[in-house]
Design a protein around this motif. Structure first.
Motif, short mmCIF file in Angstrom:
data_model
loop_
_atom_site.label_atom_id
_atom_site.label_comp_id
_atom_site.label_asym_id
_atom_site.label_seq_id
_atom_site.Cartn_x
_atom_site.Cartn_y
_atom_site.Cartn_z
N LYS A 69 0.85 -1.20 0.00
CA LYS A 69 0.00 0.00 0.00
C LYS A 69 0.88 1.25 0.00
CE LYS A 69 -4.31 1.46 2.06
NZ LYS A 69 -5.29 1.19 3.10
N GLN A 70 1.93 1.24 0.82
CA GLN A 70 2.87 2.37 0.85
C GLN A 70 3.53 2.56 -0.51
OE1 GLN A 70 5.29 1.11 4.44
NE2 GLN A 70 5.80 3.27 4.31
N ALA A 71 4.03 1.45 -1.07
CA ALA A 71 4.71 1.52 -2.37
C ALA A 71 3.76 1.99 -3.46
CB ALA A 71 5.28 0.15 -2.72
N SER A 72 2.51 1.52 -3.42
CA SER A 72 1.52 1.93 -4.42
C SER A 72 1.28 3.43 -4.35
CB SER A 72 0.20 1.18 -4.20
OG SER A 72 0.36 -0.19 -4.45
N LYS A 73 1.21 3.97 -3.14
CA LYS A 73 1.00 5.42 -2.98
C LYS A 73 2.17 6.20 -3.57
CE LYS A 73 -2.02 5.35 1.04
NZ LYS A 73 -2.16 5.62 2.47
N ILE A 74 3.38 5.72 -3.34
CA ILE A 74 4.58 6.39 -3.87
C ILE A 74 4.55 6.37 -5.40
CG2 ILE A 74 7.10 6.22 -4.09
CD1 ILE A 74 7.02 5.13 -1.11
N ASP A 76 1.97 5.87 -7.40
CA ASP A 76 0.83 6.66 -7.88
C ASP A 76 1.16 8.15 -7.87
OD1 ASP A 76 -2.18 6.89 -8.50
OD2 ASP A 76 -1.96 8.14 -6.71
N LYS A 77 1.77 8.60 -6.80
CA LYS A 77 2.14 10.01 -6.66
C LYS A 77 3.12 10.43 -7.76
CE LYS A 77 4.31 13.03 -3.30
NZ LYS A 77 5.09 13.03 -2.09
N ASN A 78 3.94 9.46 -8.21
CA ASN A 78 4.90 9.72 -9.28
C ASN A 78 4.30 9.52 -10.68
OD1 ASN A 78 6.95 10.45 -7.53
ND2 ASN A 78 7.71 8.37 -7.32
N GLY A 79 2.98 9.30 -10.73
CA GLY A 79 2.29 9.26 -12.00
C GLY A 79 2.13 7.89 -12.65
N TYR A 80 2.42 6.82 -11.92
CA TYR A 80 2.32 5.49 -12.50
C TYR A 80 0.97 4.85 -12.20
CZ TYR A 80 7.25 6.19 -13.22
OH TYR A 80 8.45 6.71 -13.61
N ASP A 81 0.55 3.95 -13.08
CA ASP A 81 -0.71 3.22 -12.96
C ASP A 81 -0.45 1.99 -12.09
OD1 ASP A 81 -3.25 2.21 -13.31
OD2 ASP A 81 -3.00 1.75 -15.44
N VAL A 82 -0.96 2.01 -10.86
CA VAL A 82 -0.69 0.92 -9.92
C VAL A 82 -1.96 0.39 -9.27
CG1 VAL A 82 1.67 1.62 -9.34
CG2 VAL A 82 -0.23 2.52 -8.02
N VAL A 83 -1.88 -0.88 -8.86
CA VAL A 83 -2.96 -1.54 -8.14
C VAL A 83 -2.34 -2.27 -6.96
CG1 VAL A 83 -4.80 -3.27 -8.28
CG2 VAL A 83 -4.27 -1.88 -10.29
N ASN A 84 -2.86 -2.02 -5.77
CA ASN A 84 -2.39 -2.70 -4.57
C ASN A 84 -3.05 -4.08 -4.46
OD1 ASN A 84 -1.08 -2.92 -1.96
ND2 ASN A 84 -3.10 -2.58 -1.08
N VAL A 85 -2.25 -5.09 -4.09
CA VAL A 85 -2.79 -6.44 -3.91
C VAL A 85 -3.10 -6.64 -2.43
CG1 VAL A 85 -2.42 -8.90 -4.24
CG2 VAL A 85 -1.45 -7.26 -5.88
N LYS A 86 -4.40 -6.72 -2.11
CA LYS A 86 -4.85 -6.85 -0.72
C LYS A 86 -4.47 -8.21 -0.14
CE LYS A 86 -9.08 -6.15 -1.86
NZ LYS A 86 -10.53 -5.98 -1.94
N GLY A 87 -3.98 -8.19 1.10
CA GLY A 87 -3.68 -9.44 1.80
C GLY A 87 -2.30 -10.00 1.54
N GLY A 88 -1.67 -9.55 0.47
CA GLY A 88 -0.30 -9.95 0.16
C GLY A 88 -0.10 -11.45 0.00
N MET A 89 1.15 -11.85 0.16
CA MET A 89 1.52 -13.26 -0.02
C MET A 89 0.88 -14.16 1.03
SD MET A 89 3.18 -13.53 -2.84
CE MET A 89 3.80 -15.21 -2.73
N HIS A 90 0.49 -13.58 2.17
CA HIS A 90 -0.20 -14.38 3.20
C HIS A 90 -1.51 -14.94 2.66
CE1 HIS A 90 2.73 -13.47 6.19
NE2 HIS A 90 2.37 -12.20 6.35
N LYS A 91 -2.16 -14.22 1.76
CA LYS A 91 -3.45 -14.64 1.20
C LYS A 91 -3.31 -15.33 -0.16
CE LYS A 91 -6.27 -12.58 4.21
NZ LYS A 91 -7.10 -13.31 5.12
N TRP A 92 -2.10 -15.35 -0.72
CA TRP A 92 -1.89 -15.89 -2.06
C TRP A 92 -2.02 -17.41 -2.07
CZ3 TRP A 92 -1.88 -14.14 -6.81
CH2 TRP A 92 -1.34 -14.92 -7.82
N ASN A 93 -2.91 -17.92 -2.93
CA ASN A 93 -3.09 -19.36 -3.08
C ASN A 93 -2.67 -19.86 -4.45
OD1 ASN A 93 -4.17 -19.84 -0.50
ND2 ASN A 93 -6.16 -19.09 -1.16
#
Length: 100
Positions: A69-74, A76-93
């Motif tokens: 989420k922090q990285a996505s904000k950075i 995005d602020k720099n003008g890039y198209d980003v999407v945050n992945v909720k839950g991260g690798m802990h939720k990755w199946n």
């Protein structure tokens, strides 16, 4: 525009996009990344994200969703198209890879 919301996606939805070969940026430490990551993901640790310049829409993941989420904000602020992945690798199946 001051409190722009960063779009987010579930790990399940990201897994369904893998055949499209999306740009996945994993902002965990190199050791975390080496232990298990999504095949094709690029490791860009959070502390170096300021100098990273994605060339396409990027899906940002970490362990739990906080650093991404922090990285996505950075990015995005720099003008890039980003999407945050909720839950991260802990939720990755989905499929993972160890090592580089």
């Amino acid at each position: 525009m001051f409190f722009r919301r960063i779009p987010s996606i579930s790990t399940k939805d990201l897994n369904e996009k893998l055949n499209e070969k999306p740009l996945i940026i994993d902002v965990r430490s190199p050791n975390e990344f080496k232990s298990k990551h999504i095949k094709g993901a690029k490791n860009v640790p959070l502390e170096t994200i300021h100098s990273y310049h994605p060339k396409q829409k990027a899906y940002v993941i970490c362990a739990s969703g906080m650093r991404s989420k922090q990285a996505s904000k950075i990015l995005d602020k720099n003008g890039y198209d980003v999407v945050n992945v909720k839950g991260g690798m802990h939720k990755w199946n989905g499929p993972t890879k160890g090592g580089k």
